[in-house]
Scaffold this active site. Structure first.
Site, PDB file in Angstrom:
ATOM      1  CB  SER A  62       2.988   8.558  66.662  1.00 11.81           C
ATOM      2  OG  SER A  62       1.869   7.859  67.111  1.00 11.81           O
ATOM      3  CG  HIS A 103       2.137  -3.495  48.228  1.00 12.96           C
ATOM      4  ND1 HIS A 103       0.956  -3.243  47.566  1.00 12.96           N
ATOM      5  CD2 HIS A 103       2.049  -4.775  48.629  1.00 12.96           C
ATOM      6  CE1 HIS A 103       0.213  -4.323  47.557  1.00 12.96           C
ATOM      7  NE2 HIS A 103       0.856  -5.285  48.198  1.00 12.96           N
ATOM      8  CB  THR A 143      -3.748 -12.308  50.148  1.00 11.89           C
ATOM      9  OG1 THR A 143      -2.345 -12.186  49.989  1.00 11.89           O
ATOM     10  CG2 THR A 143      -4.263 -11.221  51.045  1.00 11.89           C
TER      11      THR A 143
END
Lengths: 63, 532, 364
Positions: free
Chosen positions: B176, B260, B335
C-alpha cells in the site's frame, strides 16, 4: 563540464542545508535532473568515504 | 512557500456538468476521487490512532504503579508491540498519505491523482492489513509480542504462531505504501498546472515528493526482512539463526536500514506542513525556502548512512561505532537548523495564534526538545547508558507525538475548513490543544528522568524508585488520550454544521488550494489554473 | 484479600522507596564518570542552544504579534545568516566528538584483564562462568511472586534482587564475555556504564574496574520475551581478601552438593523441595498452578509428559525442547533440584502419578 561543476556546488550546499534563491532558480532553469541525482549520490558516497577516512585517521593517530 | 503569490482570477467552477459523488456505500468502495480517498485515509488513520492509543493506555494503566495489576507480562508485550506497529504504520503514515491525497492535487492545480484506480486499491488493502494484524491478538498464543522492531530470534524461533499473520500484514501495508508513493511521485512530476514549476512547489509538496522516494527505496527492504523471517520460520533457512550459521545482528542491520529512513518518512511531511502553517499565521514568507528544499533532499540521502546508531550496543567494531557516531552528529546539523528557519519566519512577522498555529508552535518547541535528546543519543559512549531505557522512549515520543502527530493535528485544523466548508470552533480547538500539550509533556517529560535513573523500556513492572514519575506519566497519558475526544467531537460538529468558511479561510494563507471554493467541490481544476 | 483491597493497600505502602532521581548515575568506575561528564557536557550544550533558540522564538511570539500592531516585514532570505547558524553548531559538535571518541576507545580496550567472566543470557536468568576458576552458576530473580502480585508489601530492592549475585573483586580489571543461549538480551549495570547485548552465536566483550566495594544492581535491557522485566543483575564487589574467600567457598560448596546428590531422599521431601524449585524456575511460563498459557506455554497439570513415563519427563526437563521456549535445565539446576522438581510435577499441580526419582538417577 560547467553544468557538472555547478551541480556539484549545489549538492555541496544542499549537504550544508543552505541554498540561495538565485542559485536555486538557476539550477531549476538550466539544470538537468539526472545530473543532480548523480551529483547527490556521488556526494553521499564521498561523504561516506570522508567520514570513514576521518575515523581511520583518528583511530590510527591514537594508536 | 513558493513564489505562488497568486491572486488568481477566481477559478469559477464550471464543474456543474460533471457528475457528483455516487450515492451510498458504492461511492466509498469504488471511488477514484482523490478527495474521497484522502478522507478515507484520514478517517482510517484516526481510527487506528484511537486503537493504538487505547493500547498505550493499557500500557500506562499497568505502569501506573509497581506490581502487576491489570495485565500479565505476555499481554503487556503484545500491547507495546501492537501500539508501536499501529501508530507507525496505521496512524502516522496513512494520515500523511491522506493529507497528500487531499492537498497535493489542490496545491499543484491538478484535477486528481495521476493513478486514481491504484489510489483506490492502495487505500482499500490497508484495512485488511490491519484486520489481519489485529486478529492475531485473538489467536492461540497471542499476537506479536516481540516489540515493533521485532528483533530475531525472538520474532522467529521464539515467536508465537501468529507471527505469520504479522508478516502477511506487513507485506500488505508495504504494498500500500509503495503504491501510494508511486502515485504521489507521478502526480507531482506530471500533473502540475501550467506555470507551476518545480521551484514554485509548496514545501508540503516538496517534502512529500522526497518522502515518496524514500518510501519506494526502503519499503522493499522491510518486505525483504520479513520474508527472510518467513523463510526462517517455515522453510528451514537460517538467515537469523546462529545455530544454523545465520546472524541475528544481520536482522538488525536490515531492519534499521529500513528503520532510519522510516523515521524521516514520518517527519519530512511534518516539516512540509509546518512550513505551510507558520508563514500563514506569521503573515510572512517562509525564510530560506531554497535552503529547506535542498536540505530536505540531502537529509533524505544521508538518512541511509546512519542506521547503525540504533545499534551501538550490539558490539560493533570500534571503527563502525566511531563512524556511525560521526555521521549521525554531522547530519543532525542540517536537520536541526531547519528549526532556525521557522523561527526566522516568525521573527518580525505579524502573528496570530489560531489552533493550527498553536499546534505548529508546539511542534517547533517540542520537536526541538526531541532533537536535543537525539543529539545526546548520538554520542556513542553516552548511548551505552541511554540505550533501551525510557530516555529513548522519551526521545522518540517527543519527535513522533508532538512532532508527527501534532503536525497532523495542525494540518487537520488548517485545512479542515477547506474540506468541510465550515469555520472551526476555535474554543474547542484551543481546549484540545492545551489539553494535548499538557498531557503530552506530563506523559513524556518524566520519562527522561526515569530513563536516566535506569529504567529499561518494554518492562511491565519496575523497581520502586521509578514509581512517582511513572504514575505522573500515566496521568498525563490519560489526559492526552481523552483530550482527543474533544478533537473528534469538534471535527464531527464541523462536518455537520458551522459558520460558512470563506475561500481563503485564513487571512494570511497563500497557495492554490485557497483559490477554490470552501468546501472544495468534488472536482477541482478540471481546467488547469494559470500561474505566473 | 480481594484485588481491589490489594490495590488500595498498595497505594499506601508504595512510596516507601520512591525517589525523584532525575539524572544519570555517576557510577563507580573511571569510565562511568567520564560518560557522565560527556552526558552533562552535551546536555549543557543543548541547554545553551535551547535558551538562545527559544529565547528568540518567544521574543517574537510576544513582540511580533498582530494584536500588538506588528506589521510583517518582507525579507525571507539571508544566505550568510543561514551559513553562520549552520556552521556554529557544526563546530560545537565536532568539538564534542573528540572527548566522545577518546572515551569510546578506552571502553573498547578489553586487553589485560585480571578476571574473565562469561555472562550468558537465558530466558529469563543470567549465567556466570568464571573462566579461570571452576565456578559456574545461574542468577535468578528472588523477589517473591506475592510481592509482584501485590499480595505482600514490596521490599526496597523489589525486582532488583537475585538468589545468587555475581561477585567480582574491587580494583581489578574484570572482563565480561557476553553471549546468549536463546534470544538477544542485554547486560546492563548503570553504575558500571556497561551495557552490551547478549547475542546467541556471538561473544561480545566489555570490561569494568570498580573502585568501591558494594552491591550494584541492573537489569536486562533488550526485550527478550515474557519475563524480560524480571531478570535483574546484581553484582557484589568485594575487597580482594573477601573475594578470595568467596572463591574458596564456592569450590567447597561444589563438593558438598556433589555429596548431596548421592544421598537418597524421601518422596515427601522431594515434593516439598520441588515446589520451591518449580516456583523459581518453571512457574514463569507454566504458571504457579501448572495450567500454563494456552497457545504459548503448555500445562503441566494432566499433561502427557508429566503423567507419562518418568524417563521421558526427565529427558525434556534435562535437555529442553528445540524450537520452543523450553530450555535445557541440565546445567541450570543441581541433580537434587532436578529430581525434586520432576517428582513435584508428577505429584503436585493436580497430578498424582505416585512415582518419584532420586538425584542419583538424574545424574546418570
Amino acid at each position: 563540464m560547467k553544468l557538472w561543476l555547478r551541480a556539484l556546488l549545489s549538492t555541496m550546499s544542499a549537504f550544508l542545508g543552505v541554498q540561495s534563491n538565485e542559485r536555486r532558480e538557476r539550477d531549476f532553469i538550466d539544470g538537468k535532473f539526472p545530473v543532480f541525482v548523480a551529483a547527490g549520490i556521488t556526494f553521499t558516497l564521498l561523504f561516506l568515504l570522508a567520514v570513514y577516512g576521518l575515523v581511520q585517521f583518528v583511530l590510527w593517530s591514537v594508536d | 512557500m513558493a513564489t505562488v503569490d497568486i491572486d488568481l482570477p477566481h477559478v469559477k467552477d464550471d464543474d456543474s456538468h460533471h457528475h457528483g459523488p455516487a450515492k451510498g456505500l458504492g461511492r466509498w468502495l469504488y471511488t477514484t476521487n482523490h478527495k474521497d480517498i484522502g478522507s478515507m485515509y484520514l478517517i482510517f488513520s484516526l481510527c487506528m490512532f484511537m486503537i493504538g492509543g487505547m493500547m498505550a493506555l493499557v500500557i500506562r494503566a499497568e505502569l501506573f504503579q509497581p506490581g502487576l495489576q491489570l495485565v500479565e507480562p505476555g499481554f503487556f508485550n503484545q500491547m507495546t508491540t501492537m501500539h508501536g506497529l499501529i501508530m507507525v504504520f496505521g496512524a502516522v503514515m496513512p494520515a500523511f498519505v491522506g493529507l497528500a491525497n487531499w492537498m497535493v492535487p489542490l496545491q499543484i492545480g491538478a484535477p486528481d491523482m495521476a493513478l486514481p484506480r491504484m489510489n483506490n486499491w492502495s487505500f482499500w488493502i490497508l484495512p485488511f492489513a490491519f484486520l489481519i494484524l489485529l486478529s492475531s491478538l485473538f489467536m492461540p498464543g497471542g499476537g506479536p509480542n516481540f516489540g515493533w522492531t521485532f528483533y530475531a530470534p525472538l520474532s522467529t524461533t521464539y515467536a508465537p504462531d501468529s507471527v505469520t499473520f504479522f508478516i502477511f500484514g506487513v507485506h500488505i501495508m508495504g504494498a500500500s505504501s509503495i503504491m501510494g508513493a508511486i502515485n504521489i511521485i507521478a502526480t507531482i512530476l506530471n500533473m502540475r498546472a501550467p506555470g507551476m514549476t518545480m521551484m514554485k512547489l509548496p514545501l508540503f509538496v516538496w517534502t512529500w515528493l522526497i518522502t515518496a522516494f524514500l518510501l519506494i527505496a526502503v519499503m522493499p527492504v522491510l518486505a525483504g526482512v520479513v520474508t527472510m523471517m518467513l523463510m526462517d520460520i517455515h522453510f528451514g533457512t537460517s538467515f537469523f539463526n546462529a545455530a544454523g550459521g545465520g546472524d541475528p545482528v544481520l536482522f538488525q542491520h536490515i531492519f534499521w536500514f529500513f528503520g532510519h529512513p522510516e523515521v524521516y518518512i514520518m517527519i519530512l511531511p511534518a516539516f512540509g506542513i509546518i512550513s505551510e502553517i507558520i508563514p500563514t499565521f506569521a503573515r510572512k514568507r517562509l525564510f530560506g525556502y531554497s535552503s529547506m528544499v535542498y536540505a530536505v533532499a540531502s537529509i533524505a540521502l544521508l538518512s541511509f548512512v546512519v542506521w547503525a546508531h540504533h545499534m551501538f550496543t550490539v558490539g560493533m567494531p570500534l571503527v563502525g561505532e566511531v563512524f556511525f557516531m560521526f555521521a549521525t552528529m554531522l547530519i543532525a546539523v542540517p536537520t536541526g537548523v531547519k528549526v532556525f528557519n521557522w523561527i526566522a519566519t516568525m521573527f518580525r512577522g505579524s502573528m496570530t495564534f489560531e489552533t493550527p498555529m498553536l499546534f505548529a508552535l508546539a511542534f517547533v518547541v517540542l520537536f526541538t526538545l526531541g532533537g536535543f535528546s537525539g543529539l545526546m543519543l548520538a554520542i556513542a559512549p553516552a548511548d551505552f547508558q541511554y540505550h533501551d531505557t525510557y530516555f529513548v522512549v522519551a526521545h522518540f515520543h517527543y519527535v513522533l507525538v508532538p512532532g508527527a502527530i501534532f503536525s497532523i493535528m495542525a494540518a487537520a485544523y488548517y485545512w479542515l475548513p477547506k474540506w468541510t466548508g465550515h469555520v472551526l470552533n476555535e474554543t474547542m480547538g484551543k481546549t484540545h490543544f492545551w489539553l494535548s500539550f499538557v498531557g503530552v509533556n506530563l506523559t513524556f517529560f518524566p520519562m527522561h528522568f526515569v530513563g536516566l535513573a535506569g529504567m529499561p523500556r518494554r518492562i511491565p513492572d519496575y523497581a520502586l524508585q521509578f514509581a512517582d514519575f511513572n504514575s505522573m506519566a500515566s496521568v498525563g497519558a490519560f489526559i492526552f488520550g481523552f483530550s482527543q475526544l474533544v478533537f473528534i467531537y469538534n471535527v464531527v460538529q464541523n462536518v455537520r454544521a458551522g459558520q460558512k468558511a470563506t475561500d481563503r479561510v485564513w487571512e494570511g494563507a497563500h497557495g492554490l488550494e485557497w483559490t477554490v471554493p470552501s468546501p472544495a467541490p468534488y472536482h477541482t481544476f478540471s481546467t488547469p489554473p494559470k500561474i505566473d | 484479600m480481594t484485588k481491589a483491597m490489594v490495590l488500595a493497600l498498595s497505594l499506601f505502602v508504595l512510596p516507601a522507596k520512591a525517589d525523584w532521581q532525575v539524572n544519570m548515575t555517576q557510577g563507580v568506575t573511571e569510565l562511568s564518570r567520564e560518560i557522565f561528564d560527556l552526558h552533562m557536557l552535551i546536555f549543557w550544550i543543548c541547554v545553551v542552544i535551547g535558551v538562545a533558540v527559544f529565547g528568540v522564538m518567544f521574543y517574537s511570539i510576544f513582540k511580533h504579534r498582530k494584536s500588538k500592531g506588528a506589521v510583517a516585514e518582507h525579507w525571507h532570505e539571508n544566505t550568510t545568516v543561514e551559513v553562520i547558524w549552520t556552521v556554529v553548531p557544526f563546530v560545537i559538535l565536532i568539538s564534542m566528538a573528540v572527548p566522545a571518541t577518546a572515551t569510546l576507545i578506552n571502553m573498547y580496550d578489553t586487553s589485560e584483564a585480571d578476571v574473565d567472566i562469561q555472562v550468558t543470557g537465558y530466558q529469563w536468568k543470567w549465567r556466570y562462568q568464571y573462566l579461570n576458576e571452576d565456578i559456574d552458576f545461574f542468577s535468578n530473580l528472588s523477589t517473591p511472586r506475592d510481592e509482584i502480585n501485590n499480595v505482600q508489601v514490596k521490599n526496597s530492592n523489589y525486582l532488583l534482587e537475585v538468589d545468587k549475585p555475581l561477585v567480582i573483586p574491587v580494583n581489578k580489571k574484570v572482563r565480561f564475555l557476553i553471549t546468549s543461549n536463546d534470544v538477544i538480551h542485554s547486560w546492563w549495570v548503570p553504575n558500571f556504564a556497561v551495557k552490551k547485548d547478549a547475542i546467541p552465536g556471538f561473544v561480545n566483550e566489555s570490561w569494568v574496574r570498580v573502585e568501591e566495594p558494594g552491591i550494584y544492581r541492573g537489569q536486562c535491557t533488550e526485550l527478550c520475551g515474557k519475563e524480560h522485566g524480571f531478570m535483574p543483575i546484581v553484582v557484589e564487589v568485594k575487597a580482594e581478601a573477601d573475594y578470595a574467600r568467596w572463591v574458596a567457598d564456592q569450590k567447597a560448596m561444589k563438593l558438598i552438593s556433589a555429596g548431596a546428590a548421592s544421598q537418597n531422599y524421601a518422596v515427601a521431601d522431594l515434593i516439598a523441595k520441588g515446589e520451591g524449585v518449580y516456583n523459581a524456575a518453571c512457574a514463569g511460563c507454566h504458571q504457579v498452578n501448572g495450567q500454563g498459557m494456552p497457545g504459548a506455554f503448555p500445562a503441566i497439570t494432566a499433561s502427557a509428559i508429566a503423567t507419562g513415563p518418568i524417563q521421558k519427563h526427565l529427558d525434556i526437563v534435562l535437555n529442553g525442547k528445540a524450537g520452543t521456549a523450553m530450555q535445557a535445565f541440565k546445567q541450570q539446576l543441581s541433580a537434587v533440584d532436578l529430581a525434586a522438581v520432576v517428582t513435584f510435577q508428577r505429584n503436585g499441580l493436580g497430578n498424582s502419578v505416585g512415582d518419584s526419582i532420586q538425584p542419583s538417577a538424574v545424574q546418570q
